[in-house]
Design an enzyme around this catalytic site. Structure first.
Site, PDB file in Angstrom:
ATOM      1  N   GLU A 124       1.405   0.740   3.893  1.00 49.14           N
ATOM      2  CA  GLU A 124       1.048   1.353   2.614  1.00 49.14           C
ATOM      3  C   GLU A 124       0.493   0.294   1.665  1.00 49.14           C
ATOM      4  O   GLU A 124       0.602  -0.901   1.911  1.00 49.14           O
ATOM      5  CB  GLU A 124       2.258   2.066   2.004  1.00 49.14           C
ATOM      6  CG  GLU A 124       3.508   1.224   1.945  1.00 49.14           C
ATOM      7  CD  GLU A 124       3.841   0.747   0.543  1.00 49.14           C
ATOM      8  OE1 GLU A 124       2.917   0.694  -0.298  1.00 49.14           O
ATOM      9  OE2 GLU A 124       5.012   0.405   0.302  1.00 49.14           O
ATOM     10  N   LYS A 180      15.178   2.870  -1.637  1.00 53.50           N
ATOM     11  CA  LYS A 180      15.331   1.906  -2.719  1.00 53.50           C
ATOM     12  C   LYS A 180      16.715   2.029  -3.363  1.00 53.50           C
ATOM     13  O   LYS A 180      17.217   3.128  -3.579  1.00 53.50           O
ATOM     14  CB  LYS A 180      14.226   2.112  -3.753  1.00 53.50           C
ATOM     15  CG  LYS A 180      12.835   1.815  -3.200  1.00 53.50           C
ATOM     16  CD  LYS A 180      11.763   2.040  -4.235  1.00 53.50           C
ATOM     17  CE  LYS A 180      10.392   1.667  -3.677  1.00 53.50           C
ATOM     18  NZ  LYS A 180       9.952   2.562  -2.596  1.00 53.50           N
TER      19      LYS A 180
END
Length: 308
Positions: A31, A163
């Site tokens: 990404e 995360k």
């Protein structure tokens, strides 16, 4: 050799990726929001180059996904990578943003959700990133577009979990409900991004690329969607969970005082973590990104040309 994957007209692979698709070489998608929004310049460019080098060193071809001057790309030239990292005023692009950015001829760093969409369109089944988005703390209705994209798209996302600023138990519950297997590579517990373990169990453990791929083959043979391959942050750079949690709570309190929310919240919290850990969070982030690129390449090489 399998027949070349038929690409949609809107997708523009690099010459290297195009050649890999034709010859059946393994490809790993990467990404680009980490380049456009995740790191300061020129650290972002250096990391982009290092991630591609890690993939090549492991025997696969890197396919960094981005929107460059309105063109959806998988695989970037050296010049495009430098432009995206150092010059472009790129938009953070999820799946819903791809169309309008392309129409306007703009630049975009693709999120996990958008990268999954492009990787699948190219016939690429392996994707390395840092951590996926998930369910937000304190607001369980705030769910990252990464999760439904992962559930719907038959691509293996190699990451260090979700995360740490997210609600990890609810994120795992969401993945379970959506039928996304969570595979731990060398771990029985779900990594917490900067920390090696959240204490939450993964669905199944594999200790080699072959063991992980056996599960992926079986999963995809049933016509099912994506899978998460969780790899702990390298031990030398990982942070203790209590250190991360203390920094997150302080960062959240600061965000509330400053009235920061919406799509500005995550970058604010990450910047706060960097400051409150004296840069240790960034060092962990860089280490886990490179480790995930290596692991994704190992999977793609082991899986063979059947992945395309």
């Amino acid at each position: 050799m399998t027949a070349p994957h038929l690409l949609p007209a809107w997708l523009h692979p690099s010459d290297e990726v195009q050649a890999a698709l034709r010859s059946g070489q393994p490809i790993v998608a990467l990404e680009s929001t980490v380049l456009t929004h995740g790191l300061p310049r020129p650290t972002n460019l250096e990391l982009g180059q290092q991630l591609e080098a890690e993939v090549r060193a492991a025997g696969a071809v890197p396919g960094t996904v981005a929107i460059v001057r309105g063109r959806l790309r998988i695989g970037l030239s050296a010049e495009e990578l430098e432009y995206l990292a150092l010059e472009a005023k790129a938009v953070k692009a999820s799946r819903r943003d791809l169309g309008w950015i392309a129409v306007q001829g703009g630049d975009g760093g693709t999120t996990v959700a958008a990268t999954l969409f492009v990787a699948h369109a190219a016939g690429v089944h392996f994707f390395a990133t840092g951590g996926i988005g998930g369910v937000h703390r304190g607001n369980p209705s705030d769910i990252s577009a990464d999760l439904p994209a992962l559930a719907a798209t038959p691509v293996a996302v190699v990451c260090a979990g979700a995360k740490s600023i997210l609600d990890l138990p609810r994120t795992l519950e969401w993945l379970e409900t959506a039928g996304v297997p969570v595979l731990g590579w060398g771990t029985d517990t779900f990594p917490a991004f900067y920390s090696r373990s959240s204490g939450l169990a993964v669905q199944v453990r594999g200790d080699t690329a072959g063991q992980i791929n056996a599960v992926l083959r079986a999963h995809w043979s049933l016509g099912l969607g994506g899978a998460l391959v969780a790899v702990p942050c390298p031990a030398a750079e990982a942070l203790a969970p209590e250190v991360v949690e203390e920094a997150i709570l302080a960062a959240e309190a600061e965000a509330q005082r400053a009235g920061i929310g919406g799509n500005q919240l995550t970058p604010f919290l990450l910047e706060q973590l960097f400051e409150r850990t004296d840069g240790a969070s960034l060092r962990a982030n860089l280490a886990l990104l490179k480790e995930n690129a290596r692991r994704a390449a190992a999977l793609a090489v082991d899986f063979g040309s059947d992945a395309r």
